[in-house]
Write an enzyme that holds these catalytic residues in place. Structure first.
Site, PDB file in Angstrom:
ATOM      1  N   PRO A   1       7.534  -5.143   5.478  1.00  0.00           N
ATOM      2  CA  PRO A   1       7.394  -5.435   6.908  1.00  0.00           C
ATOM      3  C   PRO A   1       8.690  -6.023   7.465  1.00  0.00           C
ATOM      4  O   PRO A   1       9.499  -6.565   6.702  1.00  0.00           O
ATOM      5  CB  PRO A   1       6.269  -6.483   6.952  1.00  0.00           C
ATOM      6  CG  PRO A   1       6.265  -7.100   5.603  1.00  0.00           C
ATOM      7  CD  PRO A   1       6.805  -6.090   4.635  1.00  0.00           C
TER       8      PRO A   1
ATOM      9  N   SER B   1      10.006   2.267   7.364  1.00  0.00           N
ATOM     10  CA  SER B   1       9.263   1.036   7.650  1.00  0.00           C
ATOM     11  C   SER B   1       9.541   0.487   9.047  1.00  0.00           C
ATOM     12  O   SER B   1       8.744   0.697   9.953  1.00  0.00           O
ATOM     13  CB  SER B   1       9.522   0.000   6.568  1.00  0.00           C
ATOM     14  OG  SER B   1       8.869   0.425   5.383  1.00  0.00           O
ATOM     15  N   ARG B   2      10.644  -0.199   9.240  1.00  0.00           N
ATOM     16  CA  ARG B   2      11.025  -0.680  10.573  1.00  0.00           C
ATOM     17  C   ARG B   2      12.543  -0.606  10.671  1.00  0.00           C
ATOM     18  O   ARG B   2      13.259  -0.955   9.712  1.00  0.00           O
ATOM     19  CB  ARG B   2      10.566  -2.128  10.810  1.00  0.00           C
ATOM     20  CG  ARG B   2       9.085  -2.304  11.125  1.00  0.00           C
ATOM     21  CD  ARG B   2       8.684  -1.697  12.493  1.00  0.00           C
ATOM     22  NE  ARG B   2       7.261  -1.850  12.769  1.00  0.00           N
ATOM     23  CZ  ARG B   2       6.320  -0.963  12.481  1.00  0.00           C
ATOM     24  NH1 ARG B   2       6.636   0.175  11.870  1.00  0.00           N
ATOM     25  NH2 ARG B   2       5.059  -1.182  12.795  1.00  0.00           N
TER      26      ARG B   2
ATOM     27  N   GLU C   1      15.099   1.871  18.587  1.00  0.00           N
ATOM     28  CA  GLU C   1      14.312   3.066  18.906  1.00  0.00           C
ATOM     29  C   GLU C   1      13.517   2.939  20.204  1.00  0.00           C
ATOM     30  O   GLU C   1      13.142   3.948  20.806  1.00  0.00           O
ATOM     31  CB  GLU C   1      13.356   3.413  17.755  1.00  0.00           C
ATOM     32  CG  GLU C   1      12.230   2.415  17.545  1.00  0.00           C
ATOM     33  CD  GLU C   1      11.309   2.821  16.390  1.00  0.00           C
ATOM     34  OE1 GLU C   1      11.823   3.059  15.279  1.00  0.00           O
ATOM     35  OE2 GLU C   1      10.092   2.917  16.594  1.00  0.00           O
TER      36      GLU C   1
ATOM     37  N   ASP D   1       9.742  -6.687  -5.408  1.00  0.00           N
ATOM     38  CA  ASP D   1       8.781  -7.279  -4.465  1.00  0.00           C
ATOM     39  C   ASP D   1       8.624  -8.735  -4.877  1.00  0.00           C
ATOM     40  O   ASP D   1       8.434  -9.019  -6.075  1.00  0.00           O
ATOM     41  CB  ASP D   1       7.426  -6.530  -4.568  1.00  0.00           C
ATOM     42  CG  ASP D   1       6.488  -6.872  -3.407  1.00  0.00           C
ATOM     43  OD1 ASP D   1       6.267  -8.074  -3.147  1.00  0.00           O
ATOM     44  OD2 ASP D   1       5.963  -5.940  -2.767  1.00  0.00           O
TER      45      ASP D   1
ATOM     46  N   ASP E   1      12.974   7.240   9.571  1.00  0.00           N
ATOM     47  CA  ASP E   1      11.886   7.547  10.514  1.00  0.00           C
ATOM     48  C   ASP E   1      11.819   6.462  11.582  1.00  0.00           C
ATOM     49  O   ASP E   1      11.001   6.531  12.494  1.00  0.00           O
ATOM     50  CB  ASP E   1      10.549   7.647   9.763  1.00  0.00           C
ATOM     51  CG  ASP E   1       9.413   8.109  10.676  1.00  0.00           C
ATOM     52  OD1 ASP E   1       9.598   9.136  11.369  1.00  0.00           O
ATOM     53  OD2 ASP E   1       8.366   7.424  10.735  1.00  0.00           O
TER      54      ASP E   1
ATOM     55  N   HIS F   1       9.870   8.260  14.282  1.00  0.00           N
ATOM     56  CA  HIS F   1       8.703   7.417  13.987  1.00  0.00           C
ATOM     57  C   HIS F   1       7.416   8.247  13.930  1.00  0.00           C
ATOM     58  O   HIS F   1       6.447   7.962  14.633  1.00  0.00           O
ATOM     59  CB  HIS F   1       8.584   6.292  15.043  1.00  0.00           C
ATOM     60  CG  HIS F   1       7.925   5.061  14.478  1.00  0.00           C
ATOM     61  ND1 HIS F   1       8.375   3.785  14.747  1.00  0.00           N
ATOM     62  CD2 HIS F   1       6.856   4.894  13.669  1.00  0.00           C
ATOM     63  CE1 HIS F   1       7.618   2.913  14.127  1.00  0.00           C
ATOM     64  NE2 HIS F   1       6.682   3.572  13.460  1.00  0.00           N
TER      65      HIS F   1
ATOM     66  N   LYS G   1       0.823  -1.217   0.000  1.00  0.00           N
ATOM     67  CA  LYS G   1       0.000   0.000   0.000  1.00  0.00           C
ATOM     68  C   LYS G   1       0.860   1.271   0.000  1.00  0.00           C
ATOM     69  O   LYS G   1       0.600   2.201  -0.746  1.00  0.00           O
ATOM     70  CB  LYS G   1      -0.918  -0.017   1.239  1.00  0.00           C
ATOM     71  CG  LYS G   1      -1.968  -1.121   1.185  1.00  0.00           C
ATOM     72  CD  LYS G   1      -2.808  -1.175   2.434  1.00  0.00           C
ATOM     73  CE  LYS G   1      -2.099  -1.768   3.629  1.00  0.00           C
ATOM     74  NZ  LYS G   1      -1.640  -3.159   3.499  1.00  0.00           N
ATOM     75  N   ILE G   2       1.893   1.290   0.861  1.00  0.00           N
ATOM     76  CA  ILE G   2       2.688   2.512   1.003  1.00  0.00           C
ATOM     77  C   ILE G   2       3.691   2.652  -0.152  1.00  0.00           C
ATOM     78  O   ILE G   2       3.804   3.719  -0.761  1.00  0.00           O
ATOM     79  CB  ILE G   2       3.400   2.523   2.379  1.00  0.00           C
ATOM     80  CG1 ILE G   2       2.351   2.568   3.504  1.00  0.00           C
ATOM     81  CG2 ILE G   2       4.360   3.706   2.492  1.00  0.00           C
ATOM     82  CD1 ILE G   2       2.881   2.292   4.895  1.00  0.00           C
TER      83      ILE G   2
HETATM   84  P1  NAD Z   1       1.870  -3.950   2.797  1.00  0.00           P
HETATM   85  O1  NAD Z   1       1.653  -5.234   3.518  1.00  0.00           O
HETATM   86  O2  NAD Z   1       0.737  -3.327   2.065  1.00  0.00           O
HETATM   87  O3  NAD Z   1       3.089  -4.111   1.770  1.00  0.00           O
HETATM   88  C1  NAD Z   1       4.296  -4.742   2.081  1.00  0.00           C
HETATM   89  C2  NAD Z   1       4.914  -5.238   0.784  1.00  0.00           C
HETATM   90  O4  NAD Z   1       6.219  -5.716   1.071  1.00  0.00           O
HETATM   91  C3  NAD Z   1       4.140  -6.399   0.140  1.00  0.00           C
HETATM   92  O5  NAD Z   1       3.853  -6.097  -1.211  1.00  0.00           O
HETATM   93  C4  NAD Z   1       5.109  -7.570   0.250  1.00  0.00           C
HETATM   94  O6  NAD Z   1       4.987  -8.503  -0.813  1.00  0.00           O
HETATM   95  C5  NAD Z   1       6.438  -6.860   0.222  1.00  0.00           C
HETATM   96  N1  NAD Z   1       7.567  -7.617   0.741  1.00  0.00           N
HETATM   97  C6  NAD Z   1       7.593  -8.502   1.763  1.00  0.00           C
HETATM   98  N2  NAD Z   1       8.840  -8.978   1.901  1.00  0.00           N
HETATM   99  C7  NAD Z   1       9.606  -8.380   0.963  1.00  0.00           C
HETATM  100  C8  NAD Z   1      10.979  -8.468   0.615  1.00  0.00           C
HETATM  101  N3  NAD Z   1      11.820  -9.287   1.256  1.00  0.00           N
HETATM  102  N4  NAD Z   1      11.427  -7.693  -0.406  1.00  0.00           N
HETATM  103  C9  NAD Z   1      10.591  -6.860  -1.071  1.00  0.00           C
HETATM  104  N5  NAD Z   1       9.275  -6.769  -0.795  1.00  0.00           N
HETATM  105  C10 NAD Z   1       8.807  -7.505   0.230  1.00  0.00           C
HETATM  106  O7  NAD Z   1       2.464  -2.949   3.897  1.00  0.00           O
HETATM  107  P2  NAD Z   1       2.388  -1.350   3.905  1.00  0.00           P
HETATM  108  O8  NAD Z   1       1.088  -0.918   4.465  1.00  0.00           O
HETATM  109  O9  NAD Z   1       2.834  -0.830   2.598  1.00  0.00           O
HETATM  110  O10 NAD Z   1       3.476  -1.028   5.043  1.00  0.00           O
HETATM  111  C11 NAD Z   1       4.844  -1.330   4.865  1.00  0.00           C
HETATM  112  C12 NAD Z   1       5.547  -1.196   6.211  1.00  0.00           C
HETATM  113  O11 NAD Z   1       5.549   0.185   6.607  1.00  0.00           O
HETATM  114  C13 NAD Z   1       4.824  -1.890   7.379  1.00  0.00           C
HETATM  115  O12 NAD Z   1       5.173  -3.246   7.462  1.00  0.00           O
HETATM  116  C14 NAD Z   1       5.308  -1.125   8.580  1.00  0.00           C
HETATM  117  O13 NAD Z   1       6.439  -1.762   9.133  1.00  0.00           O
HETATM  118  C15 NAD Z   1       5.732   0.225   8.012  1.00  0.00           C
HETATM  119  N6  NAD Z   1       4.948   1.345   8.562  1.00  0.00           N
HETATM  120  C16 NAD Z   1       5.614   2.377   9.166  1.00  0.00           C
HETATM  121  C17 NAD Z   1       4.909   3.448   9.676  1.00  0.00           C
HETATM  122  C18 NAD Z   1       5.585   4.641  10.328  1.00  0.00           C
HETATM  123  O14 NAD Z   1       4.920   5.425  11.008  1.00  0.00           O
HETATM  124  N7  NAD Z   1       6.884   4.834  10.159  1.00  0.00           N
HETATM  125  C19 NAD Z   1       3.516   3.450   9.592  1.00  0.00           C
HETATM  126  C20 NAD Z   1       2.865   2.389   8.943  1.00  0.00           C
HETATM  127  C21 NAD Z   1       3.593   1.336   8.430  1.00  0.00           C
END
Ligand code: NAD
Length: 332
Positions: A207, A234-235, A264, A174, A259, A296, A154-155
């Site tokens: 993730p 992300s993390r 952290e 991906d 971020d 964050h 999504k992001i």
């Molecule tokens: P999502 O589940 O919609 O998308 C994650 C994508 O990563 C999927 O398409 C998956 O196939 C892909 N993926 C998994 N393993 C992979 C790899 N080894 N190599 C490449 N791609 C891989 O998740 P999202 O909603 O887009 O969120 C992504 C991450 O953002 C979350 O897991 C979370 O950790 C982080 N996040 C951070 C904040 C913040 O405030 N900083 C807020 C929300 C989410």
């Protein structure tokens, strides 16, 4: 429904209270994090509401379950801080917020990129001190450069689209590619090493799992195009911090915007301005002029907070009424 909210900040309280108007939820707001040591303070609660740095290991979950807690409602998407198997064995329902404004996080990633590249953070401080010199503030045009998006969920997809809007070429990696979307947006999927080698900007949107832990480590940093900018919203543990510091010291990376940070917990979200920072790696990162760190805050928009509070309250309400939890939110 008594709900103990751990690690509460003023914005959590405001949005949770607003979302629960006319609902049967009694909040118990706690400012400290949930750990096995603080779990007894959920005594009498039916549910606990937690965030990214609460530590829900087996022992903590056992204490919660023994006190009669039925629901662990995560007010975030990631759940790497919860022993989900242990929760399942203890009959605890664990829910998360599967979707909230992905624009909040994507736009923050782009804000970091623009700030770092055009050195806005340095210019802001200079101008406030009446230093109007431009020396050392040179950036580069994003237009015509290549961005590499790791993870097109999504992001990542929104970041990719925004960067296409800047006229960047966008590559993506991906394991589950979304080829129709890529074709529509003019984005090309490539393998991970090509992504590292060709990208002027690399942005992580995956993730944290055992497979992705330290996905950015010394061998990968050696493949990165010299001078590239790395963005991680992300993390923290996706990046091996010590390897990152080495890559910054050698000048291989043009800049890094974070971020999130591996260690952290206990630092981000807190005001430590009057204390001595104990984390030497974070202290070192903060010395680089080409490193930009936010604590964050990518999720911190009005819209995202309202979405998070709405889903959390709906799940607590579902527990009270015996109705269905929000679709996609249930982990156990
Ligand atoms: P999502 O589940 O919609 O998308 C994650 C994508 O990563 C999927 O398409 C998956 O196939 C892909 N993926 C998994 N393993 C992979 C790899 N080894 N190599 C490449 N791609 C891989 O998740 P999202 O909603 O887009 O969120 C992504 C991450 O953002 C979350 O897991 C979370 O950790 C982080 N996040 C951070 C904040 C913040 O405030 N900083 C807020 C929300 C989410």
């Amino acid at each position: 429904m008594i709900t103990a909210v751990y690690d509460t900040k003023p914005y959590d309280r405001e949005h949770l209270q607003r979302a629960s108007a006319n609902r049967d939820v009694e909040w118990r707001f706690l400012e400290f994090r949930l750990t096995r040591e603080t779990a007894p303070l959920a005594q009498g609660a039916h549910a606990v509401c937690v965030f990214v740095n609460d530590q829900l290991d087996r022992r903590c979950l056992e204490v919660l379950a023994a006190q009669g807690v039925k629901l662990v409602a995560l007010r975030c998407t990631g759940f790497n801080n919860v022993d989900v198997a242990a929760a399942k064995a203890l009959n605890l329902v664990v829910t998360r917020v599967p979707v909230y404004s992905p624009y909040a996080v994507a736009e923050h990633a782009v804000a970091l990129l623009l700030t770092l590249n055009r050195k806005i953070h340095r210019a802001y401080s200079r101008v406030r001190e009446l230093n109007f010199s431009l020396n050392g503030l040179e950036g580069f045009d994003l237009h015509g450069k290549t961005a590499g998006i790791v993870g097109t969920g999504k992001i990542g997809r929104i970041v990719a689209q925004i960067l296409r809007g800047f006229g960047m070429k966008v590559l993506a990696y991906d394991p589950f590619p979304n080829r129709d979307w890529a074709a529509e947006q003019g984005i090309e999927y490539v393998d991970a090493s090509s992504l590292a080698g060709f990208s002027d900007v690399l942005s992580l949107h995956i993730p944290l799992t055992p497979q992705t832990h330290h996905i950015i480590r010394a061998e990968i940093l050696d493949l990165v195009k010299p001078g590239a900018i790395l963005i991680n919203v992300s993390r923290g543990a996706l990046i091996d911090t010590k390897a990152l510091i080495e890559a910054l010291k050698t000048g291989r990376l043009g800049g890094v915007a974070l971020d999130v940070y591996e260690e952290e917990e206990g630092v981000f979200f807190e005001d430590l301005s009057g204390q001595v920072l104990q984390d030497d790696d974070l202290a070192r990162l903060l010395t680089f002029p080409n490193v930009l760190i936010t604590a964050h805050q990518a999720f911190l928009t009005r819209e995202a907070l309202a979405d998070i509070a709405g889903t959390t309250v709906a799940n607590i309400n579902a527990l009270a009424q015996g109705t269905a939890f929000v679709e996609g939110s249930i982990l156990t």
